[in-house]
Design a protein around this motif. Structure first.
Motif, PDB file in Angstrom:
ATOM      1  N   ASN A 122     -11.695   8.758  -3.957  1.00  0.00           N
ATOM      2  CA  ASN A 122     -12.140   7.522  -3.320  1.00  0.00           C
ATOM      3  C   ASN A 122     -12.511   6.459  -4.346  1.00  0.00           C
ATOM      4  N   GLY A 123     -12.098   5.221  -4.074  1.00  0.00           N
ATOM      5  CA  GLY A 123     -12.607   4.074  -4.802  1.00  0.00           C
ATOM      6  C   GLY A 123     -12.112   3.882  -6.218  1.00  0.00           C
ATOM      7  N   VAL A 141       9.863   2.567  -1.648  1.00  0.00           N
ATOM      8  CA  VAL A 141       8.730   2.651  -0.725  1.00  0.00           C
ATOM      9  C   VAL A 141       7.519   3.115  -1.506  1.00  0.00           C
ATOM     10  N   LEU A 142       6.419   2.370  -1.425  1.00  0.00           N
ATOM     11  CA  LEU A 142       5.172   2.749  -2.074  1.00  0.00           C
ATOM     12  C   LEU A 142       4.180   3.182  -1.004  1.00  0.00           C
ATOM     13  N   ILE A 143       3.775   4.441  -1.038  1.00  0.00           N
ATOM     14  CA  ILE A 143       2.947   5.038   0.006  1.00  0.00           C
ATOM     15  C   ILE A 143       1.500   5.108  -0.463  1.00  0.00           C
ATOM     16  N   ASP A 144       0.635   4.458   0.296  1.00  0.00           N
ATOM     17  CA  ASP A 144      -0.800   4.482   0.018  1.00  0.00           C
ATOM     18  C   ASP A 144      -1.429   5.610   0.823  1.00  0.00           C
ATOM     19  N   THR A 145      -2.220   6.443   0.181  1.00  0.00           N
ATOM     20  CA  THR A 145      -2.857   7.564   0.860  1.00  0.00           C
ATOM     21  C   THR A 145      -4.370   7.402   0.830  1.00  0.00           C
ATOM     22  N   ALA A 146      -5.044   8.175   1.681  1.00  0.00           N
ATOM     23  CA  ALA A 146      -6.501   8.107   1.751  1.00  0.00           C
ATOM     24  C   ALA A 146      -7.119   8.723   0.508  1.00  0.00           C
ATOM     25  N   GLY A 147      -8.161   8.087   0.002  1.00  0.00           N
ATOM     26  CA  GLY A 147      -8.905   8.673  -1.097  1.00  0.00           C
ATOM     27  C   GLY A 147      -9.673   9.888  -0.622  1.00  0.00           C
ATOM     28  N   ARG A 148      -9.781  10.881  -1.462  1.00  0.00           N
ATOM     29  CA  ARG A 148     -10.465  12.113  -1.071  1.00  0.00           C
ATOM     30  C   ARG A 148     -11.029  12.771  -2.319  1.00  0.00           C
ATOM     31  N   MET A 149     -12.197  13.404  -2.161  1.00  0.00           N
ATOM     32  CA  MET A 149     -12.761  14.137  -3.281  1.00  0.00           C
ATOM     33  C   MET A 149     -11.968  15.413  -3.485  1.00  0.00           C
ATOM     34  N   GLN A 150     -11.903  15.852  -4.725  1.00  0.00           N
ATOM     35  CA  GLN A 150     -11.041  16.974  -5.047  1.00  0.00           C
ATOM     36  C   GLN A 150     -11.494  18.287  -4.428  1.00  0.00           C
ATOM     37  N   ASN A 151     -12.744  18.344  -3.942  1.00  0.00           N
ATOM     38  CA  ASN A 151     -13.231  19.577  -3.317  1.00  0.00           C
ATOM     39  C   ASN A 151     -13.224  19.514  -1.792  1.00  0.00           C
ATOM     40  N   LYS A 192      -6.551   2.728  -5.830  1.00  0.00           N
ATOM     41  CA  LYS A 192      -5.172   3.114  -5.489  1.00  0.00           C
ATOM     42  C   LYS A 192      -4.411   1.969  -4.848  1.00  0.00           C
ATOM     43  N   SER A 193      -5.015   1.290  -3.876  1.00  0.00           N
ATOM     44  CA  SER A 193      -4.315   0.217  -3.165  1.00  0.00           C
ATOM     45  C   SER A 193      -3.976  -0.944  -4.097  1.00  0.00           C
ATOM     46  N   THR A 194      -4.921  -1.327  -4.948  1.00  0.00           N
ATOM     47  CA  THR A 194      -4.665  -2.414  -5.883  1.00  0.00           C
ATOM     48  C   THR A 194      -3.612  -2.017  -6.911  1.00  0.00           C
ATOM     49  N   SER A 195      -3.667  -0.779  -7.404  1.00  0.00           N
ATOM     50  CA  SER A 195      -2.652  -0.308  -8.348  1.00  0.00           C
ATOM     51  C   SER A 195      -1.285  -0.270  -7.679  1.00  0.00           C
ATOM     52  N   LEU A 196      -1.242   0.148  -6.415  1.00  0.00           N
ATOM     53  CA  LEU A 196       0.019   0.143  -5.675  1.00  0.00           C
ATOM     54  C   LEU A 196       0.583  -1.269  -5.588  1.00  0.00           C
ATOM     55  N   ALA A 197      -0.290  -2.248  -5.300  1.00  0.00           N
ATOM     56  CA  ALA A 197       0.159  -3.639  -5.215  1.00  0.00           C
ATOM     57  C   ALA A 197       0.649  -4.147  -6.570  1.00  0.00           C
ATOM     58  N   LYS A 198       0.000  -3.722  -7.666  1.00  0.00           N
ATOM     59  CA  LYS A 198       0.444  -4.127  -9.002  1.00  0.00           C
ATOM     60  C   LYS A 198       1.832  -3.569  -9.306  1.00  0.00           C
ATOM     61  N   SER A 254     -11.681   3.293   7.495  1.00  0.00           N
ATOM     62  CA  SER A 254     -11.690   2.038   8.237  1.00  0.00           C
ATOM     63  C   SER A 254     -11.458   0.869   7.299  1.00  0.00           C
ATOM     64  N   GLY A 255     -10.517   0.004   7.646  1.00  0.00           N
ATOM     65  CA  GLY A 255     -10.210  -1.170   6.846  1.00  0.00           C
ATOM     66  C   GLY A 255      -9.115  -0.961   5.825  1.00  0.00           C
ATOM     67  N   ALA A 256      -8.618   0.273   5.677  1.00  0.00           N
ATOM     68  CA  ALA A 256      -7.599   0.551   4.658  1.00  0.00           C
ATOM     69  C   ALA A 256      -6.287  -0.150   4.979  1.00  0.00           C
ATOM     70  N   VAL A 257      -5.890  -0.147   6.261  1.00  0.00           N
ATOM     71  CA  VAL A 257      -4.637  -0.791   6.653  1.00  0.00           C
ATOM     72  C   VAL A 257      -4.736  -2.299   6.445  1.00  0.00           C
ATOM     73  N   GLU A 258      -5.875  -2.879   6.818  1.00  0.00           N
ATOM     74  CA  GLU A 258      -6.058  -4.317   6.631  1.00  0.00           C
ATOM     75  C   GLU A 258      -6.044  -4.685   5.146  1.00  0.00           C
ATOM     76  N   GLN A 259      -6.635  -3.831   4.321  1.00  0.00           N
ATOM     77  CA  GLN A 259      -6.644  -4.097   2.876  1.00  0.00           C
ATOM     78  C   GLN A 259      -5.227  -4.147   2.319  1.00  0.00           C
ATOM     79  N   LEU A 260      -4.400  -3.187   2.699  1.00  0.00           N
ATOM     80  CA  LEU A 260      -3.025  -3.181   2.214  1.00  0.00           C
ATOM     81  C   LEU A 260      -2.223  -4.327   2.824  1.00  0.00           C
ATOM     82  N   SER A 261      -2.572  -4.714   4.052  1.00  0.00           N
ATOM     83  CA  SER A 261      -1.896  -5.845   4.689  1.00  0.00           C
ATOM     84  C   SER A 261      -2.143  -7.140   3.926  1.00  0.00           C
TER      85      SER A 261
END
Length: 597
Positions: free
Chosen positions: A403-404, A480-490, A407-413, A435-442
């Protein structure tokens, strides 16, 4: 259209739908259009950006345009450009978002024009790039506009607002004065409606207009702020085109004889200044003390002990048996040894250093991968020697990470990088959890004028990703650049969902996004993600690393090479700033300069 110094202009690009009902090719109609161009567009005296043209056969069309002088794009060419759209007047009430369409076309064509103008040494006042080279990009923008148009409420007026002028007459509308803001008196209950009415940070939304399933609402203020934040100026050179300085001093010279003894012992000069042996070859015992000092310096720069030892071993092997009679000779030998060690770390296919059982990956060239797969698709696999790029399947990149980390900004770059190199990306919003991830990428997609595929929230990410790939194949997008949800490794459930997405989409590239600031903690993150992708009998490895916030690590660059050395996964890109063009590969000169300069 491009204005010339005289009262005329050049048509740079035009496109007319095959099923168009506009009969503008008739001689009389062409005369009317030419008069409109010379008297309205090029004269630049009209206060409106829309006109209704009536032809001799009583057919009426709406002409709507965007003048480059009024666009918020910093480009030396755009100021002289006008982008124009014609459509039947009966469609006026349904044509929403035309200004966004015009802006997207103008911005995308600017990138296209800049690319061709750099490759061709012509008079730019007369140069017209090949039309068919821009058709694919234009059709992609048009399809996105048509999709938005089909979901827009039918009772809205065109996005330009007021009713169009007839025959050049102006609208005599009374200007509305500023309305008084009514604040809450603090006595009654504060409702959601009250809070929404007082929120000036977003566009006012019509409460009667509800969003359909899978739809997202675009906020023009947010998009405008994002463009100011992320889009580079036209004359700003991308970070990936900047060459690292190869002529630098690595703490060798510049020390006076009068300086203190402790300063004399610092840096490579202090390590190796006593190794002058023009008559006798250097031995392992000669190198023991200076290499110990070098290892201490490396570990102070956040290089792991095992990695620092491996670098020192390379330097030792290349110095033993050498005869050096001057400091210049020592400096040359040591620097060549360091360059060899760091290059073998950053390019795992060279075999790495330090031995061990780490499986080495391969260097990753994202642009080459996209272009090669696109060319194999065009040739039907004949030139690709049986490549599996059947049906024009695009190059698929999956971005993963905790998380955080950006990823989304790097994908856009990366999307901007590919777009700047004449690729046609599609962004896929597969973070259906946050929540808000789709809007952020939009917002990023709007800034880049790129298509976005999404299905809203609470959907299976793997299904969304596969649908996005099918959509890109249908529309002709080559990546195609696929954005995925951030998640902790555990987080076991989310890690299993990630493994499912990667397994079912069979991507060409899996990029792990990690903050350069976390230091050696990135090892734990990457190892856990590697294990997650290997669950259930799958063996899909992570192909590369994207380091974010690399401009803030200062002298702690050592953790980055440790991450690659101990995992065998190469660093593909480093984020060096906030803007889309602040992206570059990690080079050997930069690493050596950061460690020893």
């Amino acid at each position: 259209m491009q204005r010339s110094s005289s009262t005329g202009g050049t048509v740079l690009y035009h496109n007319q739908a095959a099923n168009s009902l506009l009969s503008i090719d008739k001689e009389n109609n062409i005369t009317i259009i030419n008069k409109f161009i010379s008297s309205i567009l090029l004269d630049n005296k009209s206060t409106s950006c829309r006109e209704v043209l009536t032809f001799n056969d009583h057919q009426s069309v709406v002409a709507e345009w965007l003048d480059g002088k009024t666009a918020t794009l910093d480009d030396e060419y755009i100021n002289n450009w006008i982008v124009l759209v014609l459509y039947p007047d009966v469609a006026l009430r349904k044509m929403t978002g035309v200004d966004s369409l015009l802006s997207s076309v103008l911005k995308r064509y600017a990138l296209f024009y800049n690319h061709y103008s750099k490759e061709n040494d012509f008079n730019l006042q007369l140069y017209v790039p090949p039309k068919d080279e821009f058709d694919t990009a234009y059709q992609s923008i048009l399809r996105r506009f048509q999709e938005q148009l089909s979901t827009a409420p039918s009772n809205q007026q065109s996005s330009r607002g007021s009713k169009p002028k007839q025959g050049g007459s102006s609208n005599n509308l009374k200007k509305k004065g500023k309305e008084k803001t009514v604040w809450h008196d603090g006595k009654g209950k504060v409702t959601k409606e009250t809070l929404a009415s007082l929120d000036m940070s977003k566009d006012a939304q019509d409460p009667s207009t509800s969003l359909g399933p899978g739809e997202i609402r675009e906020d023009s203020r947010t998009i405008a702020e994002a463009r100011a934040t992320y889009l580079p100026s036209q004359d700003e050179r991308p970070a990936w085109e900047e060459e690292d300085d190869t002529d630098f001093d690595i703490q060798w010279g510049g020390l006076d004889d009068n300086e203190e003894e402790d300063r004399q012992s610092s840096g490579l000069r202090g390590f190796f200044s006593k190794l002058l042996s023009p008559n006798a070859p250097l031995t392992k015992s000669d190198l023991e003390k200076p290499l110990t000092q070098m290892k201490e310096l490396l570990t102070s720069k956040n290089v792991a002990l095992s990695t620092a030892q491996a670098i020192c071993d390379v330097v030792e092997r290349q110095l033993i048996g050498k005869r050096v009679g001057t400091l210049v000779g020592v400096k040359r030998v040591v620097r060549h040894a360091l360059e060899d060690a760091v290059e073998r770390i950053l390019r795992p296919e060279l075999g790495g250093i330090g031995g061990g059982s780490v499986k080495r990956g391969k260097s990753v060239d994202v642009l080459r991968g996209v272009v090669e797969k696109r060319e194999r698709s065009k040739s039907g696999g004949l030139l690709g020697l049986g490549a599996s790029n059947q049906g024009g399947r695009p190059y698929v990149i999956v971005m993963i990470g905790i998380n955080g980390v950006g990823k989304s900004t790097s994908l856009a770059k990366i999307a901007y990088y590919l777009q700047s190199n004449q690729c046609n990306p599609l962004l896929a919003a597969c973070d259906t959890f946050r929540s808000g991830a789709v809007e952020q990428l939009s917002v990023h997609a709007s800034c880049l004028s790129l298509p976005l595929y999404h299905q809203g929230y609470a959907k299976d990410p793997a299904s969304v990703a596969k649908a996005a790939i099918s959509k890109a194949t249908e529309d002709g997008n080559d990546v195609v650049l696929i954005d995925t949800a951030g998640r902790m490794q555990n987080n076991v459930p989310l890690m299993k969902a990630l493994a499912k997405l990667v397994t079912e989409t069979t991507p060409d590239l899996v990029l792990f996004v990690c903050e350069a600031l976390v230091g050696n903690d990135g090892m734990d993150q990457l190892s856990m993600f590697q294990k997650a992708l290997a669950t259930g009998g799958h063996t899909r490895p992570i192909d590369g690393i994207v380091l974010t916030k690399f401009d803030t690590v200062s002298e702690k660059v050592g953790a980055s090479i440790t991450l690659t050395h101990q995992t065998g996964v190469p660093i593909v890109f480093c984020g060096t700033g906030q803007k889309y063009n602040h992206l570059k590969p990690l080079s050997v000169p930069f690493v050596i300069q950061s460690l020893f300069s």
